[in-house]
Design a protein around this motif. Structure first.
Motif, PDB file in Angstrom:
ATOM      1  N   LYS A  16       0.855  -1.190   0.000  1.00 12.27           N
ATOM      2  CA  LYS A  16       0.000   0.000   0.000  1.00 12.27           C
ATOM      3  C   LYS A  16       0.893   1.243   0.000  1.00 12.27           C
ATOM      4  O   LYS A  16       1.783   1.393   0.835  1.00 12.27           O
ATOM      5  CB  LYS A  16      -0.894  -0.019   1.232  1.00 12.27           C
ATOM      6  N   VAL A  22     -12.340   2.065  -0.708  1.00 17.28           N
ATOM      7  CA  VAL A  22     -11.514   1.480  -1.760  1.00 17.28           C
ATOM      8  C   VAL A  22     -12.343   1.347  -3.026  1.00 17.28           C
ATOM      9  O   VAL A  22     -13.454   0.813  -3.002  1.00 17.28           O
ATOM     10  CB  VAL A  22     -10.943   0.114  -1.337  1.00 17.28           C
ATOM     11  N   ALA A  27      -7.776   4.227  -3.364  1.00 17.31           N
ATOM     12  CA  ALA A  27      -8.660   4.780  -2.336  1.00 17.31           C
ATOM     13  C   ALA A  27      -8.282   6.238  -2.083  1.00 17.31           C
ATOM     14  O   ALA A  27      -7.120   6.632  -2.271  1.00 17.31           O
ATOM     15  CB  ALA A  27      -8.566   3.976  -1.050  1.00 17.31           C
TER      16      ALA A  27
END
Length: 312
Positions: free
Chosen positions: A239, A286, A305
């Protein structure tokens, strides 16, 4: 039973004076064996002697390969008047008509080989991984088998050569081959396969056997070899975040956003479906529909997101 090298044939000889004159110095010889017995000093007409001479022959592997032993003896003797006489032996086989038939001893043959096939998975069992197969061929008969090779069309369109490719009784040869796991194999979760070994007996007749698995827990002949492909699903997620600085003033302010991107990687050995990404932080939603990811593949575009900064 079946003939074995080192076993013996016992020969006996019956000598008959079938003429009308006395014989002396009667001697029996045989080019194949050493005949035991001293010369018979004298034989009158009609006399029969079946105890004076005997011989033992030790079987060789070549004899067994031929399947019989053929030989013929010769008897010589002096006569009262004239030159010495001789005669070649006749067989005691009553089915043979005529005189001076050689003696034939038939040897019982067993034309037999066996094939054991083992498989070892190299890797986790994913598509593209290898299975290493080892073949062991043993001559379990009593004749030599030659021109031995293995047919296994799943592994190779060509015969797999056995080393050595000629085996005497009791001898073993080996061969190996590599197989690449396919998507169909992986879906099945296993690779099941048998091979066949083929060779030639000394008389040219084929000798063959279907492989048996080398797994000692599986009893019985000709069991197919089974290699289990273990499914090991695994996934990784990276991420990353970037502050968007929506008004380009170089400062973070309430209402501006942080954009998150997600790299999803299939790190296992099975395809993944219905892959989704969620984030527990309140305020983050998301974006992205479920995806499928193949073995070893990564996706860094399907999900993102946005988070809106609060004063806190």
């Amino acid at each position: 039973g079946y003939a074995q090298p080192g076993e013996t044939i016992q020969y006996t000889f019956t000598v008959t004076n079938s003429g009308t004159m006395n014989l002396s110095n009667v001697v029996v010889s045989d080019p194949k064996v050493s005949v035991k017995g001293a010369p018979i000093a004298a034989m009158s007409p009609g006399t029969v002697n079946n105890t004076n001479y005997a011989a033992t022959y030790v079987l060789t592997q070549n004899d067994i390969n031929v399947g019989k032993v053929i030989n013929q003896a010769t008897v010589k003797a002096n006569v009262e008047v004239g030159n010495p006489i001789s005669n070649t032996s006749d067989s005691d086989d009553v089915t043979l008509i005529g005189k001076n038939d050689p003696t034939v001893t038939t040897l019982k043959q067993l034309k037999q080989i066996t094939l054991i096939k083992g498989g070892t998975l190299v890797g986790s069992g994913a598509v593209g991984d290898k299975i290493q197969y080892l073949f062991t061929v043993k001559n379990t008969g009593n004749v030599t088998v030659s021109n031995i090779d293995i047919d296994d069309l799943m592994i190779s369109p060509n015969p797999i050569i056995v080393t050595p490719n000629q085996l005497i009784p009791g001898q073993s040869g080996t061969a190996s081959a590599t197989y690449t796991v396919t998507a169909t194999d992986f879906s099945a979760g296993r690779v099941v396969n048998s091979a066949i070994v083929i060779g030639d007996a000394p008389d040219g007749t084929p000798v063959n056997d279907i492989s048996d698995w080398d797994n000692p827990a599986i009893l019985g002949p000709d069991d197919p070899t089974i290699v289990i492909l273990t499914r090991q699903p695994s996934i990784a997620l990276i991420k990353t975040a970037a502050f968007d600085d929506n008004n380009n003033d170089g400062r973070a302010e309430e209402g501006e956003t942080v954009t998150y991107r997600f790299k999803v990687t299939n790190t296992g050995n099975t395809p993944l479906v219905n892959v989704t990404v969620t984030d527990p932080k309140p305020g983050i939603r998301v974006i992205g529909d479920p995806i499928s990811i193949g073995i070893g593949e990564a996706n860094n575009n399907a999900f993102r997101a946005v988070y809106v900064l609060t004063a806190e």
